[in-house]
Design a protein around this motif. Structure first.
Motif, PDB file in Angstrom:
ATOM      1  N   ASP A 247      -0.637   5.409  -7.786  1.00 31.14           N
ATOM      2  CA  ASP A 247      -1.804   5.947  -8.203  1.00 31.14           C
ATOM      3  C   ASP A 247      -2.039   7.188  -8.307  1.00 31.14           C
ATOM      4  O   ASP A 247      -2.521   7.922  -9.360  1.00 31.14           O
ATOM      5  CB  ASP A 247      -2.906   5.166  -7.295  1.00 31.14           C
ATOM      6  CG  ASP A 247      -3.141   3.771  -7.315  1.00 31.14           C
ATOM      7  OD1 ASP A 247      -2.592   3.216  -8.397  1.00 31.14           O
ATOM      8  OD2 ASP A 247      -3.765   3.199  -6.357  1.00 31.14           O
TER       9      ASP A 247
ATOM     10  N   HIS B  24      -5.145   3.075   4.850  1.00 31.99           N
ATOM     11  CA  HIS B  24      -4.762   2.596   3.352  1.00 31.99           C
ATOM     12  C   HIS B  24      -5.979   1.865   2.805  1.00 31.99           C
ATOM     13  O   HIS B  24      -6.173   1.990   1.574  1.00 31.99           O
ATOM     14  CB  HIS B  24      -3.684   1.271   3.504  1.00 31.99           C
ATOM     15  CG  HIS B  24      -2.419   2.200   3.936  1.00 31.99           C
ATOM     16  ND1 HIS B  24      -1.735   3.260   3.121  1.00 31.99           N
ATOM     17  CD2 HIS B  24      -1.570   2.156   5.174  1.00 31.99           C
ATOM     18  CE1 HIS B  24      -0.663   3.457   4.010  1.00 31.99           C
ATOM     19  NE2 HIS B  24      -0.745   2.809   4.981  1.00 31.99           N
TER      20      HIS B  24
ATOM     21  N   HIS C  46      -3.631   8.119   2.848  1.00 31.53           N
ATOM     22  CA  HIS C  46      -2.432   7.332   2.853  1.00 31.53           C
ATOM     23  C   HIS C  46      -1.605   7.808   3.938  1.00 31.53           C
ATOM     24  O   HIS C  46      -0.973   7.032   4.608  1.00 31.53           O
ATOM     25  CB  HIS C  46      -1.979   7.323   1.339  1.00 31.53           C
ATOM     26  CG  HIS C  46      -0.500   6.640   1.316  1.00 31.53           C
ATOM     27  ND1 HIS C  46      -0.338   5.372   1.182  1.00 31.53           N
ATOM     28  CD2 HIS C  46       0.794   7.402   1.382  1.00 31.53           C
ATOM     29  CE1 HIS C  46       0.777   5.098   1.167  1.00 31.53           C
ATOM     30  NE2 HIS C  46       1.543   6.338   1.064  1.00 31.53           N
TER      31      HIS C  46
ATOM     32  N   LEU D 123      -9.071   6.402  -4.269  1.00 26.88           N
ATOM     33  CA  LEU D 123      -7.944   6.476  -5.523  1.00 26.88           C
ATOM     34  C   LEU D 123      -8.455   5.896  -6.483  1.00 26.88           C
ATOM     35  O   LEU D 123      -8.447   6.353  -7.707  1.00 26.88           O
ATOM     36  CB  LEU D 123      -6.442   6.100  -5.251  1.00 26.88           C
ATOM     37  CG  LEU D 123      -5.793   6.928  -4.190  1.00 26.88           C
ATOM     38  CD1 LEU D 123      -4.558   6.423  -3.772  1.00 26.88           C
ATOM     39  CD2 LEU D 123      -5.773   8.395  -4.879  1.00 26.88           C
TER      40      LEU D 123
ATOM     41  N   ALA E  26      -7.810   5.085   1.429  1.00 28.39           N
ATOM     42  CA  ALA E  26      -7.084   5.562   0.337  1.00 28.39           C
ATOM     43  C   ALA E  26      -7.376   4.620  -0.889  1.00 28.39           C
ATOM     44  O   ALA E  26      -7.360   5.303  -1.902  1.00 28.39           O
ATOM     45  CB  ALA E  26      -5.514   5.411   0.624  1.00 28.39           C
ATOM     46  N   GLU E  27      -7.173   3.489  -0.726  1.00 26.30           N
ATOM     47  CA  GLU E  27      -7.486   2.633  -1.958  1.00 26.30           C
ATOM     48  C   GLU E  27      -8.941   2.962  -2.701  1.00 26.30           C
ATOM     49  O   GLU E  27      -9.077   3.114  -3.875  1.00 26.30           O
ATOM     50  CB  GLU E  27      -7.389   1.085  -1.497  1.00 26.30           C
ATOM     51  CG  GLU E  27      -7.737   0.004  -2.320  1.00 26.30           C
ATOM     52  CD  GLU E  27      -6.428  -0.040  -3.379  1.00 26.30           C
ATOM     53  OE1 GLU E  27      -6.518  -0.565  -4.502  1.00 26.30           O
ATOM     54  OE2 GLU E  27      -5.147   0.235  -2.962  1.00 26.30           O
TER      55      GLU E  27
ATOM     56  N   LYS F  12       1.875   1.516  -3.607  1.00 26.61           N
ATOM     57  CA  LYS F  12       0.650   1.545  -4.661  1.00 26.61           C
ATOM     58  C   LYS F  12       0.123   2.913  -4.739  1.00 26.61           C
ATOM     59  O   LYS F  12       0.087   3.426  -5.830  1.00 26.61           O
ATOM     60  CB  LYS F  12      -0.086   0.330  -4.518  1.00 26.61           C
ATOM     61  CG  LYS F  12      -1.445   0.587  -5.403  1.00 26.61           C
ATOM     62  CD  LYS F  12      -2.301  -0.615  -5.019  1.00 26.61           C
ATOM     63  CE  LYS F  12      -3.526  -0.603  -5.949  1.00 26.61           C
ATOM     64  NZ  LYS F  12      -3.939   0.643  -6.848  1.00 26.61           N
ATOM     65  N   HIS F  13      -0.221   3.499  -3.592  1.00 26.87           N
ATOM     66  CA  HIS F  13      -1.000   4.581  -3.487  1.00 26.87           C
ATOM     67  C   HIS F  13      -0.293   5.763  -4.130  1.00 26.87           C
ATOM     68  O   HIS F  13      -0.974   6.582  -4.836  1.00 26.87           O
ATOM     69  CB  HIS F  13      -1.411   4.821  -2.018  1.00 26.87           C
ATOM     70  CG  HIS F  13      -2.315   3.979  -1.418  1.00 26.87           C
ATOM     71  ND1 HIS F  13      -2.223   3.597  -0.336  1.00 26.87           N
ATOM     72  CD2 HIS F  13      -3.096   3.224  -1.949  1.00 26.87           C
ATOM     73  CE1 HIS F  13      -3.018   2.521   0.080  1.00 26.87           C
ATOM     74  NE2 HIS F  13      -3.908   2.213  -1.279  1.00 26.87           N
TER      75      HIS F  13
ATOM     76  N   ARG G 230      -8.314  12.577  -5.334  1.00 23.97           N
ATOM     77  CA  ARG G 230      -6.884  12.345  -5.172  1.00 23.97           C
ATOM     78  C   ARG G 230      -6.439  12.484  -3.956  1.00 23.97           C
ATOM     79  O   ARG G 230      -5.381  12.068  -3.214  1.00 23.97           O
ATOM     80  CB  ARG G 230      -6.094  12.877  -6.428  1.00 23.97           C
ATOM     81  CG  ARG G 230      -4.751  12.861  -6.385  1.00 23.97           C
ATOM     82  CD  ARG G 230      -4.012  13.859  -7.212  1.00 23.97           C
ATOM     83  NE  ARG G 230      -4.343  15.324  -6.733  1.00 23.97           N
ATOM     84  CZ  ARG G 230      -4.430  16.562  -7.512  1.00 23.97           C
ATOM     85  NH1 ARG G 230      -3.884  16.301  -8.738  1.00 23.97           N
ATOM     86  NH2 ARG G 230      -4.575  17.473  -6.990  1.00 23.97           N
TER      87      ARG G 230
ATOM     88  N   GLY H 270      -7.414  10.577  -1.219  1.00 25.81           N
ATOM     89  CA  GLY H 270      -6.402   9.557  -1.151  1.00 25.81           C
ATOM     90  C   GLY H 270      -4.991   9.709  -0.504  1.00 25.81           C
ATOM     91  O   GLY H 270      -4.553   8.858   0.237  1.00 25.81           O
ATOM     92  N   GLU H 271      -4.629  10.846  -0.863  1.00 31.48           N
ATOM     93  CA  GLU H 271      -3.351  11.251  -0.394  1.00 31.48           C
ATOM     94  C   GLU H 271      -3.362  11.394   1.155  1.00 31.48           C
ATOM     95  O   GLU H 271      -2.354  10.872   1.799  1.00 31.48           O
ATOM     96  CB  GLU H 271      -2.698  12.605  -0.893  1.00 31.48           C
ATOM     97  CG  GLU H 271      -2.032  12.250  -2.377  1.00 31.48           C
ATOM     98  CD  GLU H 271      -1.655  13.332  -3.057  1.00 31.48           C
ATOM     99  OE1 GLU H 271      -0.454  13.624  -3.377  1.00 31.48           O
ATOM    100  OE2 GLU H 271      -2.129  14.555  -2.867  1.00 31.48           O
TER     101      GLU H 271
ATOM    102  N   ALA I 274       0.939  -1.219   0.021  1.00 27.26           N
ATOM    103  CA  ALA I 274      -0.079  -0.036   0.031  1.00 27.26           C
ATOM    104  C   ALA I 274       0.789   1.301  -0.113  1.00 27.26           C
ATOM    105  O   ALA I 274       0.552   2.214  -0.462  1.00 27.26           O
ATOM    106  CB  ALA I 274      -1.007  -0.085   1.057  1.00 27.26           C
TER     107      ALA I 274
END
Length: 77
Positions: free
Chosen positions: A23, A60, A55, A67, A63-64, A19-20, A48, A51-52, A16
């Motif tokens: 993304d 997470h 994260h 995103l 965030a997933e 990945k984030h 976005r 999500g940041e 994670a």
């Protein structure tokens, strides 16, 4: 058994963490040329940013979700 569970948890966190940000980079790269409405663009930017923030806060799973929503609007994999 506990060691195995801990290893799986650590692996998921490590994935994670890489990945984030990837993304977010994909979203940022797609935004300038995306053929979307102004409302969709605003939604993508909002998602976005959320999500940041999720994260960074270690959330997470959240965030997933956001995103992936942003990438879906942009039709980015």
């Amino acid at each position: 058994m506990l060691i195995a569970i801990a290893l799986v948890a650590l692996t998921n966190v490590a994935m994670a963490q890489s990945k984030h940000p990837q993304d977010v980079q994909k979203i940022n790269a797609a935004l300038p040329t995306a053929k979307i409405t102004p409302a969709q663009r605003a939604q993508v930017i909002k998602l976005r940013n959320e999500g940041e923030a999720f994260h960074s806060a270690g959330q997470h799973g959240k965030a997933e979700v956001v995103l992936e929503q942003a990438k879906a609007i942009l039709r980015v994999r």
